[in-house]
Design a protein around this motif. Structure first.
Motif, PDB file in Angstrom:
ATOM      1  N   UNK A   1      20.617   1.130 -41.046  1.00 37.97           N
ATOM      2  CA  UNK A   1      21.099  -0.114 -40.433  1.00 37.97           C
ATOM      3  C   UNK A   1      20.596  -0.292 -39.006  1.00 37.97           C
ATOM      4  N   UNK A   2      19.476   0.364 -38.692  1.00 41.32           N
ATOM      5  CA  UNK A   2      18.978   0.325 -37.326  1.00 41.32           C
ATOM      6  C   UNK A   2      18.669  -1.091 -36.858  1.00 41.32           C
ATOM      7  N   UNK A   3      18.115  -1.922 -37.737  1.00 44.67           N
ATOM      8  CA  UNK A   3      17.778  -3.296 -37.337  1.00 44.67           C
ATOM      9  C   UNK A   3      19.033  -4.113 -37.050  1.00 44.67           C
ATOM     10  N   UNK A   4      20.047  -3.963 -37.904  1.00 40.41           N
ATOM     11  CA  UNK A   4      21.299  -4.681 -37.673  1.00 40.41           C
ATOM     12  C   UNK A   4      21.972  -4.214 -36.378  1.00 40.41           C
ATOM     13  N   UNK A   5      21.886  -2.890 -36.122  1.00 42.95           N
ATOM     14  CA  UNK A   5      22.486  -2.344 -34.908  1.00 42.95           C
ATOM     15  C   UNK A   5      21.794  -2.914 -33.672  1.00 42.95           C
ATOM     16  N   UNK A   6      20.469  -3.007 -33.729  1.00 41.59           N
ATOM     17  CA  UNK A   6      19.720  -3.555 -32.594  1.00 41.59           C
ATOM     18  C   UNK A   6      20.077  -5.021 -32.364  1.00 41.59           C
ATOM     19  N   UNK A   7      20.151  -5.798 -33.455  1.00 38.30           N
ATOM     20  CA  UNK A   7      20.480  -7.217 -33.321  1.00 38.30           C
ATOM     21  C   UNK A   7      21.893  -7.415 -32.771  1.00 38.30           C
ATOM     22  N   UNK A   8      22.826  -6.626 -33.280  1.00 39.34           N
ATOM     23  CA  UNK A   8      24.221  -6.768 -32.881  1.00 39.34           C
ATOM     24  C   UNK A   8      24.463  -6.273 -31.459  1.00 39.34           C
ATOM     25  N   UNK A   9      23.785  -5.166 -31.106  1.00 38.69           N
ATOM     26  CA  UNK A   9      24.078  -4.508 -29.832  1.00 38.69           C
ATOM     27  C   UNK A   9      23.187  -4.963 -28.679  1.00 38.69           C
ATOM     28  N   UNK A  10      22.018  -5.495 -29.000  1.00 37.53           N
ATOM     29  CA  UNK A  10      21.035  -5.817 -27.966  1.00 37.53           C
ATOM     30  C   UNK A  10      21.586  -6.672 -26.843  1.00 37.53           C
ATOM     31  N   UNK A  11      22.116  -7.839 -27.165  1.00 37.76           N
ATOM     32  CA  UNK A  11      22.622  -8.759 -26.142  1.00 37.76           C
ATOM     33  C   UNK A  11      23.832  -8.182 -25.412  1.00 37.76           C
ATOM     34  N   UNK A  12      24.707  -7.521 -26.168  1.00 34.13           N
ATOM     35  CA  UNK A  12      25.921  -6.963 -25.556  1.00 34.13           C
ATOM     36  C   UNK A  12      25.566  -5.892 -24.535  1.00 34.13           C
ATOM     37  N   UNK A  13      24.649  -4.990 -24.894  1.00 34.81           N
ATOM     38  CA  UNK A  13      24.273  -3.910 -23.990  1.00 34.81           C
ATOM     39  C   UNK A  13      23.475  -4.421 -22.800  1.00 34.81           C
ATOM     40  N   UNK A  14      22.746  -5.520 -22.987  1.00 35.59           N
ATOM     41  CA  UNK A  14      22.041  -6.107 -21.854  1.00 35.59           C
ATOM     42  C   UNK A  14      23.021  -6.610 -20.800  1.00 35.59           C
ATOM     43  N   UNK A  15      24.126  -7.194 -21.254  1.00 32.86           N
ATOM     44  CA  UNK A  15      25.136  -7.728 -20.348  1.00 32.86           C
ATOM     45  C   UNK A  15      26.078  -6.642 -19.832  1.00 32.86           C
ATOM     46  N   UNK A  16      26.384  -5.683 -20.695  1.00 36.50           N
ATOM     47  CA  UNK A  16      27.337  -4.621 -20.333  1.00 36.50           C
ATOM     48  C   UNK A  16      26.743  -3.254 -20.705  1.00 36.50           C
ATOM     49  N   UNK A  17      25.766  -2.767 -19.929  1.00 36.04           N
ATOM     50  CA  UNK A  17      25.093  -1.510 -20.289  1.00 36.04           C
ATOM     51  C   UNK A  17      26.016  -0.305 -20.375  1.00 36.04           C
ATOM     52  N   UNK A  18      27.122  -0.324 -19.620  1.00 31.85           N
ATOM     53  CA  UNK A  18      28.048   0.808 -19.628  1.00 31.85           C
ATOM     54  C   UNK A  18      28.723   0.999 -20.993  1.00 31.85           C
ATOM     55  N   UNK A  19      28.645  -0.045 -21.848  1.00 34.37           N
ATOM     56  CA  UNK A  19      29.240   0.086 -23.186  1.00 34.37           C
ATOM     57  C   UNK A  19      28.517   1.139 -24.031  1.00 34.37           C
ATOM     58  N   UNK A  20      27.277   1.476 -23.663  1.00 37.17           N
ATOM     59  CA  UNK A  20      26.579   2.547 -24.379  1.00 37.17           C
ATOM     60  C   UNK A  20      27.364   3.850 -24.244  1.00 37.17           C
ATOM     61  N   UNK A  21      27.890   4.108 -23.050  1.00 33.33           N
ATOM     62  CA  UNK A  21      28.692   5.321 -22.841  1.00 33.33           C
ATOM     63  C   UNK A  21      29.923   5.310 -23.725  1.00 33.33           C
ATOM     64  N   UNK A  22      30.525   4.147 -23.905  1.00 35.65           N
ATOM     65  CA  UNK A  22      31.707   4.036 -24.770  1.00 35.65           C
ATOM     66  C   UNK A  22      31.332   4.354 -26.211  1.00 35.65           C
ATOM     67  N   UNK A  23      30.194   3.816 -26.657  1.00 33.68           N
ATOM     68  CA  UNK A  23      29.724   4.089 -28.028  1.00 33.68           C
ATOM     69  C   UNK A  23      29.464   5.573 -28.238  1.00 33.68           C
ATOM     70  N   UNK A  24      28.790   6.203 -27.278  1.00 35.66           N
ATOM     71  CA  UNK A  24      28.493   7.632 -27.381  1.00 35.66           C
ATOM     72  C   UNK A  24      29.775   8.461 -27.345  1.00 35.66           C
ATOM     73  N   UNK A  25      30.737   8.021 -26.546  1.00 34.63           N
ATOM     74  CA  UNK A  25      32.020   8.710 -26.449  1.00 34.63           C
ATOM     75  C   UNK A  25      32.695   8.790 -27.814  1.00 34.63           C
ATOM     76  N   UNK A  26      32.826   7.645 -28.475  1.00 34.45           N
ATOM     77  CA  UNK A  26      33.507   7.626 -29.774  1.00 34.45           C
ATOM     78  C   UNK A  26      32.674   8.290 -30.859  1.00 34.45           C
ATOM     79  N   UNK A  27      31.356   8.170 -30.771  1.00 37.18           N
ATOM     80  CA  UNK A  27      30.492   8.811 -31.771  1.00 37.18           C
ATOM     81  C   UNK A  27      30.598  10.326 -31.697  1.00 37.18           C
TER      82      UNK A  27
END
Length: 433
Positions: free
Chosen positions: A315-341
């Motif tokens: 699902x890498x393509x769907x993840x990129x499409x879904x997350x791309x804009x959000x992470x551009x606006x809120x890059x710190x959310x990557x840390x949240x994703x890694x935290x829960x993962x």
């Protein structure tokens, strides 16, 4: 089907958490089986490089343990802890941080936890305070260790972007240690003082709390100091070689031996010299506690990282499409994703291998490096071995797991520490890169 597949992944992780220890890896393989043969998905890549690095490093650490090297380090740690007992909340995480930094595995903390608990009790300090931050330090140090699989894998992903191995360490080491020390300040105020803890008072009256009347000293094996020296030299060799072959330094162009392979070679050569020069029986190495823990970690990484790669890869393509804009606006959310993962995948290396390739396709390297410490959220569920060991070592009852599962003494310090690591990373990484 996406939700069905996600349910399979979460179900396998939940089963692994119930089984505990090596069962986490076994359950991950169950998830892969259901996703592939059951739901027709393509199997993801097996994290062979991560597993081989862990195996080789653990082999050297186990050889050092058999030679008495870990006992030697623990004795040194005990001298440090007893020299300034009032500062146990700061010294304890420093000791576990340094030991993990050098060994590349948090399992070295096992040997120091009894000492930390004992020194805290002797000086009237609530043991949960130094124990909690010491366990957190041993987990976060993985993201700063020159020989940890997580750092090696992440560094390999960053190199094509012009960011070297030493640059990554230059960011991760100071930011993680600074975050740990600031969190230690907070830990001094967590929980009531030991003399006001009702559970401790009850256990004390019942004779369930013990104090050592004498400070027993284990006899140091003849080759203990030598084994530590050999292991230390091998780590230095790894750092120097990785620097020499890096694109920024380029002392060795077109190296015959890539960095990952070099780490495996140097570690196994170190184990060879420890075995020979310290005159230990190599058959004893496989019975060492660190060897057993390390091999269990390999199975866990194999199962959960393979499971994660299978789902994310599909699902890498769907993840990129879904997350791309959000992470551009809120890059710190990557840390949240890694935290829960990492909370679910149960391994810094497995989380790095499963999610960082996709993350680097969505965010800039500074964001990825700043968020890297968030792969250490292994403390959220109170099932990680070093966490459970700390609970067992504290007979005062101050380090206890509540009925609500998440209300344990590691949750608040761990969350604060990772938050500080990420914040410092966003400030410090642009200065180094």
């Amino acid at each position: 089907m996406l939700w069905v597949q996600l349910a399979v992944v979460l179900g396998a992780i939940f089963l692994g958490a119930r089984l505990g220890s090596i069962g986490v890896g076994f359950a991950g393989a169950v998830g892969v089986l259901v996703l592939t043969l059951g739901l027709g998905m393509e199997p993801g890549s097996i994290p062979v490089d991560v597993i081989l690095i862990i195996m080789s490093v653990i082999g050297a650490v186990a050889a050092m343990q058999v030679a008495g090297g870990l006992d030697y380090l623990v004795q040194m740690a005990e001298k440090i802890l007893r020299s300034k007992p009032k500062y146990i909340t700061f010294l304890a995480p420093t000791v576990t941080y340094v030991m993990t930094l050098l060994a590349g595995t948090g399992h070295t903390a096992y040997s120091t936890l009894p000492v930390i608990a004992e020194v805290a009790k002797e000086n009237g300090v609530r043991p949960s305070r130094p124990l909690s931050i010491a366990v957190i330090a041993s987990q976060i140090a993985i993201t700063a260790s020159p020989v940890s699989a997580a750092v090696v894998v992440f560094s390999g992903l960053l190199e094509p972007m012009g960011i070297g191995y030493l640059q990554l360490l230059a960011i991760c080491i100071p930011t993680s240690y600074a975050a740990i020390m600031l969190t230690a300040v907070v830990c001094n105020f967590l929980g009531v003082d030991l003399d006001k803890d009702e559970i401790y008072q009850e256990r004390l009256k019942a004779g369930m709390v013990s104090l050592r009347k004498t400070k027993e000293r284990q006899e140091t094996k003849p080759g203990a100091a030598l084994s530590v020296a050999i292991f230390g030299i091998s780590i230095l060799a790894v750092v120097l070689y990785a620097t020499a072959i890096s694109s920024t330094v380029a002392l060795i162009e077109n190296p015959v031996l890539p960095r990952n392979s070099a780490i495996m070679v140097f570690m196994m050569v170190a184990a060879t010299f420890i075995t020979m020069l310290c005159k230990i029986d190599s058959a004893e190495i496989i019975n060492a506690q660190t060897f057993k823990s390390g091999m269990s970690a390999c199975i866990c990484v194999l199962g959960v990282a393979w499971l994660g790669n299978t789902f994310v890869g599909a699902h890498i393509n769907e993840i990129k499409e879904l997350s791309g804009d959000i992470l551009n606006d809120y890059p710190w959310l990557l840390a949240v994703c890694l935290f829960f993962a990492s909370m679910l995948l149960y391994s810094q290396a497995a989380t790095t291998r499963a999610l960082m390739p996709a993350a680097l396709a969505l965010v800039d390297p500074v964001t990825a490096i700043a968020s890297f410490a968030a792969v250490s959220a292994l403390f959220v569920l109170p099932t990680y071995p070093t966490l459970l060991a700390a609970v067992e070592m504290d007979d005062t009852g101050s380090t206890r797991i509540g009925k609500l599962v998440f209300n344990h003494p590691f949750f608040v310090p761990g969350t604060i520490c990772i938050t500080l690591c990420v914040a410092f990373g966003f400030v410090f990484a642009p200065m180094v890169i």
